[in-house]
Design a protein around this motif. Structure first.
Motif, mmCIF file in Angstrom:
data_model
loop_
_atom_site.group_PDB
_atom_site.id
_atom_site.type_symbol
_atom_site.label_atom_id
_atom_site.label_comp_id
_atom_site.label_asym_id
_atom_site.label_seq_id
_atom_site.Cartn_x
_atom_site.Cartn_y
_atom_site.Cartn_z
ATOM 1 N N TYR B 17 0.839 -1.214 0.000
ATOM 2 C CA TYR B 17 0.000 0.000 0.000
ATOM 3 C C TYR B 17 0.868 1.256 0.000
ATOM 4 O O TYR B 17 0.638 2.195 -0.778
ATOM 5 C CB TYR B 17 -0.909 -0.029 1.223
ATOM 6 N N VAL B 18 1.865 1.257 0.878
ATOM 7 C CA VAL B 18 2.788 2.410 0.964
ATOM 8 C C VAL B 18 3.449 2.643 -0.388
ATOM 9 O O VAL B 18 3.534 3.785 -0.872
ATOM 10 C CB VAL B 18 3.866 2.162 2.052
ATOM 11 N N ALA B 19 3.895 1.555 -1.014
ATOM 12 C CA ALA B 19 4.577 1.674 -2.307
ATOM 13 C C ALA B 19 3.627 2.182 -3.394
ATOM 14 O O ALA B 19 3.974 3.068 -4.180
ATOM 15 C CB ALA B 19 5.155 0.320 -2.703
ATOM 16 N N ARG B 20 2.427 1.627 -3.398
ATOM 17 C CA ARG B 20 1.449 1.998 -4.427
ATOM 18 C C ARG B 20 1.030 3.451 -4.296
ATOM 19 O O ARG B 20 0.936 4.187 -5.277
ATOM 20 C CB ARG B 20 0.232 1.068 -4.324
ATOM 21 N N LYS B 21 0.808 3.869 -3.050
ATOM 22 C CA LYS B 21 0.387 5.258 -2.830
ATOM 23 C C LYS B 21 1.464 6.236 -3.286
ATOM 24 O O LYS B 21 1.170 7.237 -3.936
ATOM 25 C CB LYS B 21 0.079 5.470 -1.342
ATOM 26 N N ALA B 22 2.718 5.905 -2.950
ATOM 27 C CA ALA B 22 3.824 6.786 -3.323
ATOM 28 C C ALA B 22 3.999 6.820 -4.844
ATOM 29 O O ALA B 22 4.471 7.815 -5.395
ATOM 30 C CB ALA B 22 5.114 6.317 -2.644
ATOM 31 N N GLU B 23 3.611 5.724 -5.485
ATOM 32 C CA GLU B 23 3.724 5.673 -6.948
ATOM 33 C C GLU B 23 2.656 6.554 -7.585
ATOM 34 O O GLU B 23 2.923 7.278 -8.545
ATOM 35 C CB GLU B 23 3.559 4.219 -7.417
ATOM 36 N N GLU B 24 1.437 6.506 -7.004
ATOM 37 C CA GLU B 24 0.333 7.282 -7.549
ATOM 38 C C GLU B 24 0.474 8.764 -7.234
ATOM 39 O O GLU B 24 0.222 9.618 -8.068
ATOM 40 C CB GLU B 24 -1.003 6.748 -7.009
ATOM 41 N N VAL B 25 0.874 9.041 -5.998
ATOM 42 C CA VAL B 25 1.068 10.428 -5.569
ATOM 43 C C VAL B 25 2.493 10.565 -5.029
ATOM 44 O O VAL B 25 2.734 10.274 -3.866
ATOM 45 C CB VAL B 25 0.062 10.817 -4.459
ATOM 46 N N PRO B 26 3.414 10.980 -5.884
ATOM 47 C CA PRO B 26 4.829 11.035 -5.459
ATOM 48 C C PRO B 26 5.002 11.853 -4.188
ATOM 49 O O PRO B 26 4.442 12.943 -4.053
ATOM 50 C CB PRO B 26 5.518 11.705 -6.656
ATOM 51 N N GLY B 27 5.767 11.307 -3.256
ATOM 52 C CA GLY B 27 6.022 11.996 -2.003
ATOM 53 C C GLY B 27 4.974 11.741 -0.936
ATOM 54 O O GLY B 27 5.116 12.198 0.199
ATOM 55 N N ALA B 28 3.915 11.018 -1.306
ATOM 56 C CA ALA B 28 2.829 10.767 -0.357
ATOM 57 C C ALA B 28 3.297 9.892 0.803
ATOM 58 O O ALA B 28 4.125 9.001 0.642
ATOM 59 C CB ALA B 28 1.655 10.097 -1.063
ATOM 60 N N VAL B 29 2.742 10.199 1.980
ATOM 61 C CA VAL B 29 3.059 9.481 3.204
ATOM 62 C C VAL B 29 1.823 8.663 3.600
ATOM 63 O O VAL B 29 0.697 9.100 3.380
ATOM 64 C CB VAL B 29 3.422 10.510 4.306
ATOM 65 N N THR B 30 2.036 7.473 4.145
ATOM 66 C CA THR B 30 0.909 6.641 4.579
ATOM 67 C C THR B 30 0.923 6.490 6.089
ATOM 68 O O THR B 30 1.906 6.031 6.665
ATOM 69 C CB THR B 30 0.994 5.237 3.949
ATOM 70 N N SER B 31 -0.175 6.877 6.742
ATOM 71 C CA SER B 31 -0.242 6.737 8.195
ATOM 72 C C SER B 31 -0.773 5.358 8.562
ATOM 73 O O SER B 31 -1.497 4.714 7.791
ATOM 74 C CB SER B 31 -1.141 7.813 8.792
ATOM 75 N N THR B 32 -0.397 4.921 9.749
ATOM 76 C CA THR B 32 -0.860 3.629 10.242
ATOM 77 C C THR B 32 -2.382 3.600 10.329
ATOM 78 O O THR B 32 -3.024 2.603 10.003
ATOM 79 C CB THR B 32 -0.250 3.355 11.626
ATOM 80 N N ARG B 33 -2.964 4.734 10.737
ATOM 81 C CA ARG B 33 -4.417 4.826 10.864
ATOM 82 C C ARG B 33 -5.099 4.542 9.527
ATOM 83 O O ARG B 33 -6.024 3.731 9.435
ATOM 84 C CB ARG B 33 -4.772 6.245 11.361
ATOM 85 N N GLU B 34 -4.594 5.213 8.499
ATOM 86 C CA GLU B 34 -5.156 5.050 7.154
ATOM 87 C C GLU B 34 -5.106 3.583 6.716
ATOM 88 O O GLU B 34 -6.085 3.033 6.212
ATOM 89 C CB GLU B 34 -4.343 5.919 6.181
ATOM 90 N N LEU B 35 -3.959 2.963 6.941
ATOM 91 C CA LEU B 35 -3.766 1.570 6.565
ATOM 92 C C LEU B 35 -4.717 0.648 7.309
ATOM 93 O O LEU B 35 -5.333 -0.246 6.709
ATOM 94 C CB LEU B 35 -2.337 1.153 6.894
ATOM 95 N N SER B 36 -4.829 0.887 8.608
ATOM 96 C CA SER B 36 -5.644 -0.026 9.416
ATOM 97 C C SER B 36 -7.106 0.073 9.006
ATOM 98 O O SER B 36 -7.840 -0.918 9.057
ATOM 99 C CB SER B 36 -5.461 0.274 10.903
ATOM 100 N N GLU B 37 -7.516 1.248 8.556
ATOM 101 C CA GLU B 37 -8.906 1.401 8.118
ATOM 102 C C GLU B 37 -9.119 0.811 6.729
ATOM 103 O O GLU B 37 -10.141 0.185 6.464
ATOM 104 C CB GLU B 37 -9.309 2.874 8.157
ATOM 105 N N ALA B 38 -8.118 0.998 5.860
ATOM 106 C CA ALA B 38 -8.264 0.499 4.496
ATOM 107 C C ALA B 38 -8.406 -1.020 4.467
ATOM 108 O O ALA B 38 -9.155 -1.565 3.661
ATOM 109 C CB ALA B 38 -7.062 0.931 3.664
#
Lengths: 157, 157
Positions: B17-38
């Motif tokens: 998820y972290v890798a994919r998000k950074a690929e779609e939105v360069p520089g994007a950060v993924t929070s643990t909260r976001e991940l746990s909800e997704a």
DNA sequence: GTCATGTAAGACTTGTATAGTCTTATATAT
DNA sequence: ATATATAAGACTATACAAGTCTTACATGAC
């Protein structure tokens, strides 16, 4: 853990032993007692494992004194996957490759299922392509100091 | 069980998820909260997993508000085996392929070690040859109805 | 400066599956 | 008959995975 459970390991050792003994001494029968002593496996547990292998048609029991087990089919027709499936269930690196009904909370939106399914099938293929006969072949080279092999030779006499 | 434990599965999902998000939105950060909800993963457990991935240098933490995690190295340089080894230890279908000192009561006279070692190394090779970048590639085809993907798109906006 | 939001980390609890034990029954060669 | 073997189910203990709880610390937003 990406690891076989101990029952499965015991079953590998047991069935390979039964096959090897019958190859060396045609018609030879292997008792649970002999096996448990050769490999230091707890007798009652091993006994149950032998019963399960028998129930699933991989080995046949010969009852009475001097009884034991023999292979129920040719060693080339028994695969490692057959044994794994008895004690571990279907070969699956994740639950979602095992169940019929989907219970995984991550199923929707799961982006990794396909690549891991591919991996899973490759592992399954390897396990189902390896037969007990292959184990016998590959184990022939004595790469390690084998101290108990003498003992098992005695047991065969 | 020849199965990844749940922490490892969560880690796969998380890092992909972290890798994919950074690929779609360069520089994007993924929070643990976001991940746990997704992915409906328990937050405190996931938090610990993220810390371990971070401690092992696979991801980097960005602290403070709007913080989260980013990849610490290129997705092509993070293998599935790297992740497995953090949560499962060394890839080994049996204990004897894991330990330095021999504790196995069946070691002496074991006739199946060589063929299973071979199998073990093939599995390890597959895991270490598969990178997070490969996961992203292979997961691209939307073979299944993906209902949560919309949600994660929103999270990205 | 303070507050909300985030990571960091360790101790603790719970749940579950594995591993192993115990007990009893049954078959058969000697 | 009896010793030795398999057959099978119920039971228990333990280890590990999974998840929770608590506290501490960092930093961007306001």
């Amino acid at each position: 853990m990406l690891q076989f459970n101990r029952k499965t390991e015991y079953a590998f050792l047991a069935i390979e032993y039964v096959a090897r003994k019958a190859e060396e001494v045609p018609g030879a029968v292997t008792s649970t007692r002999e096996l448990s002593e050769a490999y230091h496996m707890p007798y009652p547990l091993l006994a149950k494992i032998m019963q399960q292998l028998s129930n699933h048609g991989l080995i046949k029991s010969v009852q009475g004194t001097k009884g034991g087990y023999i292979l129920a089919k040719k060693a080339t027709n028994i695969s490692v996957a057959d044994i794994v499936e008895i004690f571990d269930g279907r070969v699956a690196v994740a639950d979602c490759f095992k169940e019929e009904k989907i219970t995984c909370p991550q199923w929707d939106g799961c982006h990794i299922r396909d690549p891991f399914y591919e991996l899973n099938m490759k592992i399954y293929q390897m396990l189902s392509e390896t037969s007990i006969a292959d184990l016998l072949k590959k184990s022939s080279a004595p790469l390690y100091p084998i101290t108990v092999s003498q003992k098992s030779k005695e047991a065969l006499s």
